[in-house]
Design an enzyme around this catalytic site. Structure first.
Site, PDB file in Angstrom:
ATOM      1  CG  ASP A 427      -1.677   1.047   1.362  1.00 18.15           C
ATOM      2  OD1 ASP A 427      -2.304   1.624   0.579  1.00 18.15           O
ATOM      3  OD2 ASP A 427      -1.528   1.864   2.368  1.00 18.15           O
ATOM      4  CG  ASP A 607      -4.264  -1.227   2.604  1.00 27.34           C
ATOM      5  OD1 ASP A 607      -4.502  -0.846   1.499  1.00 27.34           O
ATOM      6  OD2 ASP A 607      -3.487  -0.418   3.526  1.00 27.34           O
TER       7      ASP A 607
END
Lengths: 708, 51
Positions: A427, A607
């Site tokens: 990420d 996420d």
């Protein structure tokens, strides 16, 4: 003390737990315990240093914000722990330790008696010693063997087999036979072997469980928790604290600056900017006006707002993501640990061998008694003592080494899975970057202005002010005394310094810069401080180390492509931008479908599903609660280096685990023929068993330096 | 040999006493906070045990 006890009887006493990550010395313990005990309404407080927790006994009229404020006044940040598991969680370790204690006691005393038998005790003395051994061993096995019997029974009932099946059968058969031997005056009783086996295995399991407790406590201490409640405006216009579970659509809640929203809703009063990074991963705050919708878990930055709740609890956006995550994690729960995979072959092999030994000796003309005794010896010598220790011993030592490097491992199978990854997805915000703004050009200011700026910044809780504070405090600057400090919502801080007006606030003209603040002092022109979300230290080196390990990395972010592209170029990695949480999950699944074993590194709520779906996953300690809970591992500190270190350590660990398997199999290759030939006496069984266990544990200890 | 009649029960008794002490320690939370116990000794103004 008496007076306190009397009043506490009269009023109901409640027990609450708070996570206080700031405890790090003996002084902190004393300060918190004494300071809290002096607060009216608090009966007592006890710090748990290892878990960084405070347990408070207080009268039930004190609520969460009051207790939090009480700890705050002593100078510590505290977060309530509402998870009852955190308190009761240690019971498994406790019961394993107790079982190991009983087995250890029994093993020592039986060994005492066995030594005299091995030294040649004969006749009535030997029979008496065997009987006493039986009296000690049978209750001990009945108590200490329970964890194995339960697990073996659970596996058998579902038509499966695991490591505990041969252990249970072996221990029960050996105890039964030895009891028969003792009662009929036989020569060999294997009580010592059976109890010692249980002792070794229980120590291994207790260590395994302790490691998991410790990691879980560490993670609990880091959790920031979406607020467990909100100030709700009642019908009479008064605001009162309500628990998050008691919130319902239609209520109006007041959210102060610096607080997280406890439910989804629509802004009714006020105007503020909100940090949505938890949901979108985007770091720039977004402004919200009357009529705009806001989501639970987002952080209100600038000014207080009143929100009419539209969805609470299971109806919120956060809860939707949590459900997505739960589904995603199911693929991982199907993962079979290497020890269980080994047991699939091992258990049937052991049972066949024992059966063959029995049949073979019967055919060879030995009596059923001798044949049974030999097959029992085969069972106890092949009992996976070394095999049962091979995996946990290596994993505990490696987890300890990683913990010293700041990596907490939450799940027992995480090291195994991490050692297999061949693809990494990162990420951006908060993972590759620090996830917090860093001032870029503070030193464009004259040095004399910096203390003034620090004093202004300290007066505000805005993230940009805090970033200025962090940067200046790191340079050991001291703030200067200012007069008439006032914070104006939506603008910033104003004050007077030596009769001149100074201010720190929103720039007059936002020239396309999302993250900037303007410092103004009467006289010279205004100075614009620019901020950016800095890259984590070692980010590039980590990506390169992963590549050297054969793991290709790419970036997958919810942020805009313009924000991701320069970073991806700097790191030399591919990227995808503007990805929604569900799409991240799909990306992980698509890679998995191509046969890749994906390591997901992420921090945000967005996420969460991807972290849960990855073959292994790592989150930074600064991650959202959801991110930390979904990940297998959590790393501390700013540097990204622990990610590559953890992969390397996991591979080293699995190499040692495989060596341990080879050692255990080698030991069996020597010992089993002896047992089949009927040459194994209780003395040889005891020596072989402890010898092989020590070798395996010794080999595992080599991993102490694995996390380099 | 008659000495054994005394010594074996005595050995078992000592062992059991140790086991009982271990169970008591587990139940009363002596192992809950090992790191904290090491630090608490530094707080010298504590004249009575914490509640």
């Amino acid at each position: 003390m008496n007076a306190l006890a009397d009043t506490s009887e009269a009023r109901p006493v409640a027990h609450s737990l708070y996570s206080v990550p700031g405890i790090h010395c003996a002084g902190c313990i004393a300060k918190i315990e004494k300071g809290l005990a002096a607060v009216p309404g608090i009966v007592g407080a006890r710090v748990n240093f290892g878990a960084k927790r405070v347990a408070i006994d207080h009268f039930s009229e004190l609520d969460i914000p009051q207790l939090q404020a009480a700890i705050g006044r002593i100078g510590f940040d505290a977060q309530p722990i509402l998870d009852p598991q955190a308190e009761a969680g240690n019971s498994e370790t406790g019961s394993l330790l107790k079982a190991a204690g009983v087995a250890g006691f029994a093993a020592m005393n039986i060994m005492l008696l066995s030594v005299s038998i091995w030294s040649g005790a004969e006749g009535a003395t030997r029979d008496l010693f065997h009987l006493i051994s039986a009296l000690i061993a049978i209750p001990a096995v009945a108590y200490s063997g329970q964890p194995f019997f339960r697990s073996a029974w659970g596996a058998l009932r579902h038509g499966r087999t695991n490591m505990d099946v041969p252990i249970s059968i072996g221990v029960l058969l050996v105890c039964g036979l030895s009891l028969f031997e003792s009662l009929t005056g036989g020569h060999h009783a294997y009580f010592d072997g059976a109890v010692m086996l249980l002792f070794f295995l229980l120590v291994g399991r207790a260590l395994d469980s302790m490691m998991r407790d410790r990691a879980r406590d560490g993670v609990t201490a880091l959790l920031k928790h979406s607020p467990p409640g909100a100030m709700v405006v009642g019908a009479d216009g008064k605001a009162a604290w309500r628990d998050a579970r008691a919130l319902a659509p239609g209520m109006r809640m007041i959210v102060a600056a610096g607080e997280r929203l406890a439910a989804d809703g629509v802004v009714e009063e006020g105007e503020s900017s909100l940090d949505l990074s938890l949901l979108t991963g985007e770091s720039a705050p977004q402004s919200r006006r009357v009529g705009d919708s806001v989501q639970a878990g987002t952080l209100n930055i600038a000014a207080p707002i009143t929100v009419r709740i539209t969805a609470a609890g299971a109806g919120t956006t956060i809860a939707d993501i949590a459900r997505l995550m739960e589904q995603a994690s199911q693929s991982r729960s199907r993962y079979v640990r290497i020890a269980d995979r080994a047991a699939r072959f091992y258990a049937p092999a052991v049972h066949t061998l024992a059966l063959l030994a029995f049949v073979g000796w019967m055919l060879a003309g030995a009596g059923w008694h001798q044949a049974l005794l030999i097959s029992a010896a085969v069972l106890i010598i092949t009992c996976p003592c070394a095999l049962g220790l091979a995996v946990p011993a290596a994993q505990i030592v490696a987890a300890g080494a990683l913990m010293r490097k700041g990596v907490l491992i939450k799940d027992g199978s995480a090291i195994e899975r991490l050692s297999e990854v061949d693809r990494a997805l990162f990420d951006k915000t908060g993972t590759l970057t620090l996830g917090r703004p860093e001032p870029l050009n503070l030193h464009g200011l004259p040095p004399a202005d910096l203390p003034v700026l620090l004093a202004l910044a300290q007066a505000s809780r805005h993230p940009l002010s805090r970033a200025i504070c962090r940067a200046l405090e790191a340079e050991a600057l001291c703030p200067i005394q200012l007069d008439r400090i006032e914070e104006e919502a939506g603008f910033g801080v104003r004050a007077a310094f030596e009769g001149r007006k100074v201010s720190l606030g929103r720039p007059a003209s936002l020239a396309g810069e999302a993250l900037a603040a303007e410092y103004r002092i009467e006289g010279p022109a205004a100075f614009v401080i620019r901020f950016s979300d800095g890259l984590r230290p070692d980010a590039r080196a980590t990506i390169e180390r992963l590549r050297a390990l054969g793991i290709a990395s790419s970036i997958i972010s919810g942020d805009r492509a313009e924000a991701v592209a320069p970073l991806a170029r700097a790191l030399g990695a591919e990227f995808e931008a503007g990805i929604r949480p569900e799409a991240k999950l799909d990306a992980v699944r698509a890679l998995a479908a191509q046969g890749a074993r994906v390591l997901v590194v992420g921090d945000g709520l967005n996420d969460g599903p991807a972290l849960a779906a990855g073959h292994a996953s790592i989150a930074p300690a600064s991650a959202s609660d959801v991110g930390q809970q979904a990940a297998d591992m959590v790393f501390m500190g700013d540097s990204l280096a622990p990610v590559a270190t953890a992969v390397l350590a996991a591979r080293r660990t699995m190499r040692v685990v495989r060596q341990n398997f080879v050692l255990a199999i080698g030991y069996n290759a020597v010992a089993v023929p002896l047992a089949l030939l009927g040459l194994v006496t209780p003395l040889i069984a005891a020596l072989a068993m402890s010898g092989s266990s020590l070798i395996v544990v010794g080999n595992a200890l080599r991993l102490r330096g694995a996390a380099r | 040999m008659t000495g054994l009649a005394l010594l074996i029960p005595l050995a078992l008794l000592f062992g059991l006493a140790g086991l009982a002490a271990f169970f008591w320690a587990m139940r009363s939370g002596q192992f809950e906070d090992l790191d904290g116990a090491a630090l608490r000794i530094l707080n010298d103004d504590d004249d009575k045990p914490a509640p």
